[in-house]
Design a protein around this motif. Sequence first.
Motif, mmCIF file in Angstrom:
data_model
loop_
_atom_site.group_PDB
_atom_site.id
_atom_site.type_symbol
_atom_site.label_atom_id
_atom_site.label_comp_id
_atom_site.label_asym_id
_atom_site.label_seq_id
_atom_site.Cartn_x
_atom_site.Cartn_y
_atom_site.Cartn_z
ATOM 1 N N LYS A 1 16.306 -10.852 -45.244
ATOM 2 C CA LYS A 1 14.864 -10.732 -45.049
ATOM 3 C C LYS A 1 14.366 -11.740 -44.019
ATOM 4 C CE LYS A 1 13.993 -9.238 -49.827
ATOM 5 N NZ LYS A 1 13.351 -9.601 -51.100
ATOM 6 N N GLU A 2 14.909 -12.958 -44.077
ATOM 7 C CA GLU A 2 14.468 -14.001 -43.152
ATOM 8 C C GLU A 2 15.015 -13.768 -41.742
ATOM 9 O OE1 GLU A 2 15.852 -17.492 -45.109
ATOM 10 O OE2 GLU A 2 14.084 -17.647 -46.404
ATOM 11 N N LEU A 3 16.147 -13.101 -41.645
ATOM 12 C CA LEU A 3 16.758 -12.852 -40.343
ATOM 13 C C LEU A 3 16.036 -11.750 -39.574
ATOM 14 C CD1 LEU A 3 19.057 -13.736 -38.505
ATOM 15 C CD2 LEU A 3 20.547 -12.073 -39.653
ATOM 16 N N GLY A 4 15.430 -10.805 -40.303
ATOM 17 C CA GLY A 4 14.748 -9.680 -39.660
ATOM 18 C C GLY A 4 13.690 -10.100 -38.645
ATOM 19 N N PRO A 5 12.720 -10.970 -39.039
ATOM 20 C CA PRO A 5 11.694 -11.391 -38.067
ATOM 21 C C PRO A 5 12.283 -12.121 -36.858
ATOM 22 C CG PRO A 5 10.998 -11.877 -40.304
ATOM 23 C CD PRO A 5 12.438 -11.453 -40.390
ATOM 24 N N LYS A 6 13.355 -12.895 -37.077
ATOM 25 C CA LYS A 6 13.997 -13.597 -35.961
ATOM 26 C C LYS A 6 14.588 -12.598 -34.962
ATOM 27 C CE LYS A 6 15.223 -17.685 -38.701
ATOM 28 N NZ LYS A 6 16.343 -18.534 -39.192
ATOM 29 N N ILE A 7 15.193 -11.541 -35.488
ATOM 30 C CA ILE A 7 15.773 -10.512 -34.614
ATOM 31 C C ILE A 7 14.678 -9.820 -33.808
ATOM 32 C CG2 ILE A 7 16.963 -8.290 -34.604
ATOM 33 C CD1 ILE A 7 18.627 -9.278 -36.959
ATOM 34 N N LYS A 8 13.578 -9.494 -34.477
ATOM 35 C CA LYS A 8 12.467 -8.817 -33.792
ATOM 36 C C LYS A 8 11.922 -9.693 -32.658
ATOM 37 C CE LYS A 8 8.047 -6.508 -34.620
ATOM 38 N NZ LYS A 8 7.390 -7.144 -33.454
ATOM 39 N N LYS A 9 11.752 -10.982 -32.954
ATOM 40 C CA LYS A 9 11.247 -11.900 -31.933
ATOM 41 C C LYS A 9 12.231 -12.007 -30.766
ATOM 42 C CE LYS A 9 9.457 -16.607 -31.410
ATOM 43 N NZ LYS A 9 9.193 -17.899 -32.106
ATOM 44 N N ALA A 10 13.540 -12.052 -31.098
ATOM 45 C CA ALA A 10 14.559 -12.144 -30.053
ATOM 46 C C ALA A 10 14.589 -10.889 -29.198
ATOM 47 C CB ALA A 10 15.925 -12.383 -30.695
ATOM 48 N N VAL A 11 14.439 -9.724 -29.822
ATOM 49 C CA VAL A 11 14.424 -8.458 -29.078
ATOM 50 C C VAL A 11 13.257 -8.436 -28.097
ATOM 51 C CG1 VAL A 11 14.061 -5.975 -29.295
ATOM 52 C CG2 VAL A 11 15.638 -7.134 -30.843
ATOM 53 N N ASP A 12 12.079 -8.862 -28.563
ATOM 54 C CA ASP A 12 10.904 -8.883 -27.673
ATOM 55 C C ASP A 12 11.130 -9.832 -26.497
ATOM 56 O OD1 ASP A 12 9.682 -7.117 -29.366
ATOM 57 O OD2 ASP A 12 8.536 -8.638 -30.452
ATOM 58 N N GLN A 13 11.679 -11.005 -26.802
ATOM 59 C CA GLN A 13 11.907 -11.998 -25.748
ATOM 60 C C GLN A 13 12.931 -11.510 -24.730
ATOM 61 O OE1 GLN A 13 12.881 -15.951 -27.191
ATOM 62 N NE2 GLN A 13 13.941 -16.483 -25.284
ATOM 63 N N LEU A 14 14.051 -10.982 -25.211
ATOM 64 C CA LEU A 14 15.110 -10.531 -24.307
ATOM 65 C C LEU A 14 14.683 -9.297 -23.507
ATOM 66 C CD1 LEU A 14 18.195 -11.018 -26.649
ATOM 67 C CD2 LEU A 14 17.649 -12.326 -24.576
ATOM 68 N N THR A 15 13.933 -8.411 -24.133
ATOM 69 C CA THR A 15 13.440 -7.223 -23.421
ATOM 70 C C THR A 15 12.547 -7.629 -22.253
ATOM 71 O OG1 THR A 15 13.524 -5.907 -25.454
ATOM 72 C CG2 THR A 15 12.155 -5.071 -23.656
ATOM 73 N N ASN A 16 11.710 -8.644 -22.496
ATOM 74 C CA ASN A 16 10.815 -9.126 -21.439
ATOM 75 C C ASN A 16 11.600 -9.820 -20.332
ATOM 76 O OD1 ASN A 16 8.115 -9.734 -20.395
ATOM 77 N ND2 ASN A 16 8.619 -11.859 -20.876
ATOM 78 N N GLU A 17 12.641 -10.571 -20.712
ATOM 79 C CA GLU A 17 13.417 -11.311 -19.715
ATOM 80 C C GLU A 17 14.367 -10.406 -18.935
ATOM 81 O OE1 GLU A 17 15.419 -14.362 -21.839
ATOM 82 O OE2 GLU A 17 13.612 -15.555 -22.252
ATOM 83 N N LEU A 18 15.017 -9.478 -19.627
ATOM 84 C CA LEU A 18 16.049 -8.647 -18.993
ATOM 85 C C LEU A 18 15.515 -7.339 -18.442
ATOM 86 C CD1 LEU A 18 18.812 -9.136 -21.755
ATOM 87 C CD2 LEU A 18 18.573 -10.399 -19.594
ATOM 88 N N GLN A 19 14.281 -6.991 -18.867
ATOM 89 C CA GLN A 19 13.674 -5.721 -18.458
ATOM 90 C C GLN A 19 14.521 -4.527 -18.893
ATOM 91 O OE1 GLN A 19 10.497 -5.385 -16.924
ATOM 92 N NE2 GLN A 19 10.528 -7.491 -17.679
ATOM 93 N N ARG A 20 15.142 -4.671 -20.066
ATOM 94 C CA ARG A 20 15.910 -3.584 -20.683
ATOM 95 C C ARG A 20 16.102 -3.930 -22.156
ATOM 96 N NH1 ARG A 20 20.856 -5.640 -21.781
ATOM 97 N NH2 ARG A 20 21.713 -7.263 -20.398
ATOM 98 N N SER A 21 16.602 -2.955 -22.902
ATOM 99 C CA SER A 21 16.881 -3.221 -24.309
ATOM 100 C C SER A 21 18.088 -4.149 -24.417
ATOM 101 C CB SER A 21 17.170 -1.910 -25.050
ATOM 102 O OG SER A 21 16.045 -1.069 -25.004
ATOM 103 N N PRO A 22 17.986 -5.221 -25.171
ATOM 104 C CA PRO A 22 19.101 -6.165 -25.267
ATOM 105 C C PRO A 22 20.250 -5.618 -26.100
ATOM 106 C CG PRO A 22 17.350 -6.799 -26.761
ATOM 107 C CD PRO A 22 16.821 -5.649 -25.961
ATOM 108 N N LYS A 23 21.436 -6.114 -25.836
ATOM 109 C CA LYS A 23 22.615 -5.762 -26.616
ATOM 110 C C LYS A 23 22.660 -6.598 -27.888
ATOM 111 C CE LYS A 23 25.300 -4.652 -22.452
ATOM 112 N NZ LYS A 23 26.506 -4.976 -21.657
#
Length: 262
Positions: free
Chosen positions: A112-134
């Motif tokens: 449960k605690e890992l879920g929000p961290k993943i969501k935040k990381a996905v948003d950050q990486l998507t913005n930085e890489l301009q694509r869906s992160p692996k």
Amino acid sequence: MSTKPQQRPNSKDDVISWIKQYQEGESKEAQTKLVDHYKPLVQTLSRKFAKGPEHAEDLYQVGMLGLLGAIRRFDPSVGKSFESFAVPTVIGEIKRYIRDKTWSVHVPRRIKELGPKIKKAVDQLTNELQRSPKVEEIAELINVSVEEVLEAMEMGRSYQALSVDRPIEADQEGGEATLLDLVGRPEKGYEQTDQQILLEKAFLVLSERERQILQLTYYENLSQKETGEQLGISQMHVSRLQRRALQKLRETIDVKPTECLK
């Protein structure tokens, strides 16, 4: 022109005064003023995390509990504004409620605690890489294993369970069924079949006359007298053979059930 005096907006000093009154004696009047004053703030925060109107109402109630907790613990002497202290407290209460109370299926706390961290990381990486992160990139950013990221993503689907009455497409012609229609049910026919096979095997230990008596008395519902007349023996003889046959069946079925099925 209206001569009614306009109501003065509540100042920071008013809020501090109400908080002191509440902390000193649990003043209901001070509590009501504070709740009314910060109600719009709690509503805004609860709507931010809600997934629908009903969910927002639940989160609002939880947020109000967080607000009261902040009022009790706030120390004006620290020099920090009450709002800057209350907002993180209310949000924390709402997030704990979402984490612990709103999952349809029990999920480990670490997931449960890992879920929000993943969501935040996905948003950050998507913005930085301009694509869906692996998945590997997400795992590296939040310093966990790829397996943990995949597990959290899979478990995230357990947040809300589907209703068993939900219709699903059953065939190419547009026919519908529900999830409940696809759930298996206990089939009594298998048990009855097993019992029938067991009895047929057990009947092999009986003599021909004993099988005839049980057939007439239990399957054709004849009385012992009628059975005796049909077989040309006395009612007493029928009774004796019937008891002996039943005893043989009990011993065969109860003591050696596996042998009967060979």
